[in-house]
Design a protein around this motif. Structure first.
Motif, PDB file in Angstrom:
ATOM      1  N   PRO A  57      23.057  23.720   7.494  1.00  0.00           N
ATOM      2  CA  PRO A  57      24.333  24.087   8.134  1.00  0.00           C
ATOM      3  C   PRO A  57      25.149  25.062   7.285  1.00  0.00           C
ATOM      4  O   PRO A  57      25.755  25.986   7.817  1.00  0.00           O
ATOM      5  CB  PRO A  57      25.054  22.742   8.279  1.00  0.00           C
ATOM      6  N   LYS A  58      25.149  24.878   5.960  1.00  0.00           N
ATOM      7  CA  LYS A  58      25.909  25.785   5.095  1.00  0.00           C
ATOM      8  C   LYS A  58      25.404  27.216   5.211  1.00  0.00           C
ATOM      9  O   LYS A  58      26.191  28.172   5.229  1.00  0.00           O
ATOM     10  CB  LYS A  58      25.827  25.309   3.645  1.00  0.00           C
ATOM     11  N   ALA A  59      24.076  27.372   5.288  1.00  0.00           N
ATOM     12  CA  ALA A  59      23.503  28.722   5.421  1.00  0.00           C
ATOM     13  C   ALA A  59      23.892  29.350   6.754  1.00  0.00           C
ATOM     14  O   ALA A  59      24.215  30.547   6.825  1.00  0.00           O
ATOM     15  CB  ALA A  59      21.980  28.656   5.285  1.00  0.00           C
ATOM     16  N   ARG A  60      23.872  28.568   7.813  1.00  0.00           N
ATOM     17  CA  ARG A  60      24.251  29.078   9.142  1.00  0.00           C
ATOM     18  C   ARG A  60      25.714  29.528   9.145  1.00  0.00           C
ATOM     19  O   ARG A  60      26.049  30.601   9.658  1.00  0.00           O
ATOM     20  CB  ARG A  60      24.073  27.994  10.205  1.00  0.00           C
ATOM     21  N   ILE A  61      26.570  28.675   8.588  1.00  0.00           N
ATOM     22  CA  ILE A  61      28.002  28.967   8.588  1.00  0.00           C
ATOM     23  C   ILE A  61      28.300  30.188   7.720  1.00  0.00           C
ATOM     24  O   ILE A  61      29.113  31.047   8.082  1.00  0.00           O
ATOM     25  CB  ILE A  61      28.797  27.734   8.125  1.00  0.00           C
ATOM     26  N   ARG A  62      27.635  30.289   6.591  1.00  0.00           N
ATOM     27  CA  ARG A  62      27.824  31.450   5.705  1.00  0.00           C
ATOM     28  C   ARG A  62      27.447  32.746   6.431  1.00  0.00           C
ATOM     29  O   ARG A  62      28.166  33.752   6.363  1.00  0.00           O
ATOM     30  CB  ARG A  62      26.981  31.280   4.447  1.00  0.00           C
ATOM     31  N   ALA A  63      26.322  32.721   7.158  1.00  0.00           N
ATOM     32  CA  ALA A  63      25.891  33.914   7.900  1.00  0.00           C
ATOM     33  C   ALA A  63      26.876  34.244   9.018  1.00  0.00           C
ATOM     34  O   ALA A  63      27.157  35.417   9.291  1.00  0.00           O
ATOM     35  CB  ALA A  63      24.487  33.686   8.469  1.00  0.00           C
ATOM     36  N   LEU A  64      27.420  33.212   9.673  1.00  0.00           N
ATOM     37  CA  LEU A  64      28.363  33.446  10.766  1.00  0.00           C
ATOM     38  C   LEU A  64      29.659  34.061  10.236  1.00  0.00           C
ATOM     39  O   LEU A  64      30.259  34.925  10.880  1.00  0.00           O
ATOM     40  CB  LEU A  64      28.650  32.139  11.506  1.00  0.00           C
ATOM     41  N   LYS A  65      30.089  33.646   9.046  1.00  0.00           N
ATOM     42  CA  LYS A  65      31.277  34.253   8.431  1.00  0.00           C
ATOM     43  C   LYS A  65      31.037  35.736   8.175  1.00  0.00           C
ATOM     44  O   LYS A  65      31.935  36.571   8.378  1.00  0.00           O
ATOM     45  CB  LYS A  65      31.614  33.541   7.123  1.00  0.00           C
ATOM     46  N   ARG A  66      29.828  36.068   7.766  1.00  0.00           N
ATOM     47  CA  ARG A  66      29.517  37.482   7.509  1.00  0.00           C
ATOM     48  C   ARG A  66      29.496  38.284   8.809  1.00  0.00           C
ATOM     49  O   ARG A  66      29.858  39.470   8.824  1.00  0.00           O
ATOM     50  CB  ARG A  66      28.195  37.590   6.755  1.00  0.00           C
ATOM     51  N   ALA A  67      29.081  37.616   9.901  1.00  0.00           N
ATOM     52  CA  ALA A  67      29.135  38.279  11.198  1.00  0.00           C
ATOM     53  C   ALA A  67      30.581  38.585  11.581  1.00  0.00           C
ATOM     54  O   ALA A  67      30.892  39.682  12.058  1.00  0.00           O
ATOM     55  CB  ALA A  67      28.477  37.402  12.264  1.00  0.00           C
ATOM     56  N   LYS A  68      31.458  37.635  11.345  1.00  0.00           N
ATOM     57  CA  LYS A  68      32.877  37.875  11.651  1.00  0.00           C
ATOM     58  C   LYS A  68      33.433  38.996  10.779  1.00  0.00           C
ATOM     59  O   LYS A  68      34.191  39.852  11.261  1.00  0.00           O
ATOM     60  CB  LYS A  68      33.690  36.598  11.451  1.00  0.00           C
ATOM     61  N   GLU A  69      33.061  39.012   9.508  1.00  0.00           N
ATOM     62  CA  GLU A  69      33.505  40.077   8.605  1.00  0.00           C
ATOM     63  C   GLU A  69      33.014  41.441   9.072  1.00  0.00           C
ATOM     64  O   GLU A  69      33.658  42.472   8.806  1.00  0.00           O
ATOM     65  CB  GLU A  69      33.007  39.803   7.192  1.00  0.00           C
ATOM     66  N   ALA A  70      31.880  41.439   9.795  1.00  0.00           N
ATOM     67  CA  ALA A  70      31.334  42.693  10.330  1.00  0.00           C
ATOM     68  C   ALA A  70      32.000  43.094  11.641  1.00  0.00           C
ATOM     69  O   ALA A  70      31.612  44.094  12.251  1.00  0.00           O
ATOM     70  CB  ALA A  70      29.824  42.557  10.529  1.00  0.00           C
ATOM     71  N   GLY A  71      32.984  42.306  12.086  1.00  0.00           N
ATOM     72  CA  GLY A  71      33.732  42.649  13.291  1.00  0.00           C
ATOM     73  C   GLY A  71      33.132  42.118  14.577  1.00  0.00           C
ATOM     74  O   GLY A  71      33.520  42.546  15.677  1.00  0.00           O
ATOM     75  N   ILE A  72      32.200  41.182  14.476  1.00  0.00           N
ATOM     76  CA  ILE A  72      31.532  40.623  15.656  1.00  0.00           C
ATOM     77  C   ILE A  72      32.267  39.353  16.103  1.00  0.00           C
ATOM     78  O   ILE A  72      32.568  38.498  15.271  1.00  0.00           O
ATOM     79  CB  ILE A  72      30.062  40.287  15.324  1.00  0.00           C
ATOM     80  N   PRO A  73      32.561  39.200  17.397  1.00  0.00           N
ATOM     81  CA  PRO A  73      33.146  37.947  17.876  1.00  0.00           C
ATOM     82  C   PRO A  73      32.185  36.781  17.611  1.00  0.00           C
ATOM     83  O   PRO A  73      30.988  36.892  17.887  1.00  0.00           O
ATOM     84  CB  PRO A  73      33.321  38.176  19.383  1.00  0.00           C
ATOM     85  N   VAL A  74      32.703  35.684  17.069  1.00  0.00           N
ATOM     86  CA  VAL A  74      31.832  34.562  16.708  1.00  0.00           C
ATOM     87  C   VAL A  74      32.321  33.259  17.339  1.00  0.00           C
ATOM     88  O   VAL A  74      33.525  33.047  17.532  1.00  0.00           O
ATOM     89  CB  VAL A  74      31.709  34.394  15.174  1.00  0.00           C
ATOM     90  N   TYR A  75      31.351  32.400  17.650  1.00  0.00           N
ATOM     91  CA  TYR A  75      31.647  31.099  18.236  1.00  0.00           C
ATOM     92  C   TYR A  75      30.669  30.081  17.667  1.00  0.00           C
ATOM     93  O   TYR A  75      29.779  30.420  16.870  1.00  0.00           O
ATOM     94  CB  TYR A  75      31.539  31.161  19.768  1.00  0.00           C
ATOM     95  N   ALA A  76      30.855  28.828  18.032  1.00  0.00           N
ATOM     96  CA  ALA A  76      29.970  27.777  17.525  1.00  0.00           C
ATOM     97  C   ALA A  76      29.808  26.690  18.577  1.00  0.00           C
ATOM     98  O   ALA A  76      30.630  26.553  19.487  1.00  0.00           O
ATOM     99  CB  ALA A  76      30.516  27.176  16.234  1.00  0.00           C
ATOM    100  N   ARG A  77      28.733  25.949  18.418  1.00  0.00           N
ATOM    101  CA  ARG A  77      28.542  24.713  19.167  1.00  0.00           C
ATOM    102  C   ARG A  77      28.473  23.569  18.167  1.00  0.00           C
ATOM    103  O   ARG A  77      27.718  23.651  17.188  1.00  0.00           O
ATOM    104  CB  ARG A  77      27.247  24.763  19.976  1.00  0.00           C
ATOM    105  N   ILE A  78      29.256  22.526  18.395  1.00  0.00           N
ATOM    106  CA  ILE A  78      29.099  21.265  17.673  1.00  0.00           C
ATOM    107  C   ILE A  78      28.397  20.352  18.668  1.00  0.00           C
ATOM    108  O   ILE A  78      29.022  19.744  19.537  1.00  0.00           O
ATOM    109  CB  ILE A  78      30.443  20.701  17.195  1.00  0.00           C
ATOM    110  N   ASP A  79      27.096  20.271  18.540  1.00  0.00           N
ATOM    111  CA  ASP A  79      26.286  19.789  19.650  1.00  0.00           C
ATOM    112  C   ASP A  79      24.884  19.427  19.152  1.00  0.00           C
ATOM    113  O   ASP A  79      24.253  20.247  18.490  1.00  0.00           O
ATOM    114  CB  ASP A  79      26.222  20.918  20.690  1.00  0.00           C
ATOM    115  N   PRO A  80      24.392  18.223  19.438  1.00  0.00           N
ATOM    116  CA  PRO A  80      25.071  17.170  20.170  1.00  0.00           C
ATOM    117  C   PRO A  80      25.959  16.328  19.255  1.00  0.00           C
ATOM    118  O   PRO A  80      25.651  16.143  18.078  1.00  0.00           O
ATOM    119  CB  PRO A  80      23.914  16.323  20.701  1.00  0.00           C
ATOM    120  N   ILE A  81      27.043  15.846  19.815  1.00  0.00           N
ATOM    121  CA  ILE A  81      27.857  14.843  19.127  1.00  0.00           C
ATOM    122  C   ILE A  81      27.169  13.493  19.322  1.00  0.00           C
ATOM    123  O   ILE A  81      26.926  13.074  20.456  1.00  0.00           O
ATOM    124  CB  ILE A  81      29.285  14.816  19.683  1.00  0.00           C
ATOM    125  N   ILE A  82      26.845  12.845  18.209  1.00  0.00           N
ATOM    126  CA  ILE A  82      26.143  11.557  18.258  1.00  0.00           C
ATOM    127  C   ILE A  82      27.079  10.479  17.727  1.00  0.00           C
ATOM    128  O   ILE A  82      27.431  10.486  16.539  1.00  0.00           O
ATOM    129  CB  ILE A  82      24.849  11.594  17.421  1.00  0.00           C
TER     130      ILE A  82
END
Length: 280
Positions: free
Chosen positions: A148-173
């Motif tokens: 998860p840390k690697a995914r989140i780190r990459a997503l932050k870099r996408a936002k820094e690149a000006g790309i709209p970013v979203y996430a799924r917290i799924d499935p909630i168990i």
């Protein structure tokens, strides 16, 4: 046809705006214990390439209505492990750029960081699924997916690149990932939209959950037995699910993030899937 209308098994609870989907690969090697694709894809955890995908896809894109969105992807992650070597998804994105296609990308991988140069030039939104930020729990649930840390780190870099970013917290168990929800949400507080969904079990995923999490399922399964059967899935009881949805919504909206729910019969605003983030 490789580009197909997104139709989540004709679920009466699906509220997705109309869009198309493309699965670059067949199967997914992340091998998530709760995965639903094993119910309709043979050897679902073995990744296969598609014959003549790129030339056939280009022919389809020439005729494709550019008003619509193509989502990558819902029945196979667009970034399985082999994508590092093969780069097929990158070539698909290059075709999207060539043909001015609007798209959404959803993954449990960090490999997409390699493609930020192309993604930043597309009309797109990029999302990651993070079931929990607890690395130990995530490894048990999603044994072959990047952390998860690697995914989140990459997503932050996408936002820094000006790309709209979203996430799924799924499935909630319940009794498992729901306990970490606040921490997971805090780690994703930089995104513009979050979609949540409770664990929905089919016969095959139920067997895997029972085998890997016997103590958890001892508490969980009685809830499903008193819940609903919808479209071949076992659902948690509606009142129980809605308590989770309401609490998740309250916490997400409090952070200034738009909220979506997936196949719950609960509300979303402005979309369930985050497609409102894709530039027109």
């Amino acid at each position: 046809m490789y580009i197909r209308p997104f139709d989540p098994w004709k679920s009466k609870l699906c509220t997705c705006p109309f869009k198309y989907t493309l699965n670059v690969y067949t199967g997914c090697d992340h091998a998530c214990v709760y995965c639903y694709i094993t119910s309709y894809i043979p050897n679902a955890f073995r990744v296969r390439t598609k014959e003549n995908l790129l030339p056939k896809l280009e022919r389809e894109l020439r005729k494709f209505d550019k008003h619509y969105i193509i989502a990558l992807s819902y029945s196979s992650d667009p970034y399985p492990t082999v994508e590092r070597e093969l780069g097929i998804t990158r070539k698909v994105l290059e075709l999207f750029k060539k043909h001015n296609v609007r798209c959404m990308l959803l993954t449990k991988s960090d490999i997409f960081e390699r493609d930020l140069d192309i993604l930043s030039e597309l009309k797109c939104a990029v999302g990651v699924t993070v079931t929990t930020v607890d690395g130990r729990k995530a490894k048990l649930l999603e044994p072959n997916a990047p952390s998860p840390k690697a995914r989140i780190r990459a997503l932050k870099r996408a936002k820094e690149a000006g790309i709209p970013v979203y996430a799924r917290i799924d499935p909630i168990i319940p009794f498992y990932t729901w306990e970490d929800f606040d921490e997971t949400l805090n780690a994703l507080s930089f995104v513009s939209h979050i979609t949540v969904s409770t664990l929905k079990l089919r016969t095959d995923s139920k067997k895997r959950m029972l085998a890997k999490f016997p103590e958890l399922m001892e508490k969980l399964w009685p809830l499903y037995e008193t819940g609903e059967r919808i479209g071949g899935y076992y659902y948690l009881p509606r009142e129980f699910r809605f308590r989770i949805m309401k609490e998740a919504e309250r916490k997400i909206v409090a952070k200034g993030i738009t909220f979506g729910s997936c196949r719950e019969g609960y509300r979303s605003f402005p979309t369930c899937d985050g497609s409102h983030l894709v530039p027109p």
